[in-house]
Design an enzyme around this catalytic site. Structure first.
Site, PDB file in Angstrom:
ATOM      1  CB  CYS A 133      57.815  64.800  30.983  1.00  0.00           C
ATOM      2  SG  CYS A 133      59.574  64.616  31.295  1.00  0.00           S
ATOM      3  CB  CYS A 136      60.602  63.809  28.416  1.00  0.00           C
ATOM      4  SG  CYS A 136      60.313  63.286  30.094  1.00  0.00           S
ATOM      5  CG  ASP A 137      57.985  65.355  25.667  1.00  0.00           C
ATOM      6  OD1 ASP A 137      58.748  64.508  25.181  1.00  0.00           O
ATOM      7  OD2 ASP A 137      56.933  65.074  26.264  1.00  0.00           O
TER       8      ASP A 137
END
Ligand code: FAD
Length: 303
Positions: A133, A136-137
């Protein structure tokens, strides 16, 4: 209490089904194991959903879908369905927290999840540099070097997104050309921060506590090499979340649920919509269309 319909999954397909079921005054609700939104929650920007000419963030689009579903009186409840048991012409939905819900019809809109590479180091270093992701990261890799594995729309789109943070993004692809749509290819080729590693597969992800490198095999030349990276983002396709209906409804060999054009599965009273369904185009626009069709079919069949 017996519900007319329970919609399993609160992604685009489930939320669109909720809008149509709510407007049809069917009694029921959406059951979502996490936050509503599904894969759209982890999508940076969406620019191909009709009506939104300016790219809209996945998060914002999900907020709109959720508010729209609630507007027509369909509650969204938290719960994970473990299995479905047919009881006469009704269904018992058994949840992981041991609750049981009874419904006359069920729409399976459980979507899909990322496929794994299945190489050494992947599992051990997930969350330590291995990610599925970028939204997200990605911000954790500011001024660092990352690899993206894959060559489809998601891989290329997320590689472009990662250039906002990383100083270099290597796209490792097993073929000598991308599968992604042309507009994404053009943007990626024009981006100085992106380099391509063609005809290659990742054989191993190395690192002790954090990712340090990937071992690569060039499939054409047979040459092995090592690329030092701080992160590895894997986008090599998806697999449907349908294990919990295995044996109950017909699926293809990869587990995607087969339906007719009304979204009816092989089991009367069970419908499927979205990425968990066998079809050629897995996108938000097709997921919502199928959610709407499934809810319409439920209304029609119950009547
Ligand atoms: C990185 C990325 C970028 C993308 N970019 C785009 C794009 O730009 N444009 C586009 O159109 N599409 C894009 N897509 C694809 C799009 O997100 C999907 O096609 C769409 O989200 C499918 O919707 P869905 O409702 O079928 O499934 P999902 O979005 O997967 O939602 C399924 C939901 O079901 C829930 N669930 C699963 N199992 C259970 C259970 N047992 N009980 C209860 N709940 C359960 C999940 O938690 C999830 O919320 C992208 C996908 C990814 C991963």
């Amino acid at each position: 209490m017996i519900h007319d319909v329970v919609i399993i999954g609160g992604g685009p397909a489930g939320l669109a089904a909720a809008i149509y079921a709510g407007r049809a005054k069917l009694k029921g609700f959406v059951l979502e194991k996490m936050s509503p939104g599904g894969q759209v929650l982890v999508t940076d920007m969406v620019e191909n959903y009709p009506g939104f000419m300016e790219p809209i963030s996945g998060f914002e689009l999900v907020e709109k879908f959720t508010a729209h579903a609630k507007r027509f009186g369909m509650p969204i409840e938290t719960g994970e369905v473990e299995r479905i048991e047919p009881v006469g012409d009704q269904f018992s939905l058994i949840l992981t927290d041991e609750r049981t819900i009874t419904a006359r019809s069920v729409i399976v809109a459980t979507g899909a999840t990322h496929r794994k590479l299945g190489v050494k180091g992947e599992q051990e270093l997930t969350g330590r540099g291995v990610s599925y992701c970028a939204t997200c990261d990605g911000p954790f890799f500011r001024d660092q070097v990352v690899a993206v594995v894959g060559g489809g729309d998601s891989a290329v789109q997320e590689a472009i997104f990662l250039t906002k943070f990383a100083k270099k993004v290597y796209v490792i692809h097993r073929r000598d050309e991308l599968r992604a749509i042309k507009i994404l290819q053009e943007r990626a080729f024009a981006n100085d921060k992106i380099d391509f590693v063609w005809d290659s597969i990742v054989e191993e992800i190395e690192g002790k506590d954090q990712v340090q490198a990937v071992k690569i095999l060039n499939k054409k030349s047979g040459k092995q090499s090592r690329l030092e990276v701080d992160g590895v983002f894997i986008f090599i396709g998806i697999q449907p979340i349908t294990d919990f209906v295995k044996g109950l409804v017909d699926t293809d060999e990869r587990g995607f649920i087969k339906t007719d054009q009304w979204m009816r599965t092989s089991f009367k009273g069970i419908y499927a919509a979205g990425d968990c369904r066998q079809k050629p185009l897995l996108q938000i626009v097709t997921a919502v269309a199928e959610g709407a069709t499934a809810a319409y079919a439920v209304e029609h069949d119950l009547a």
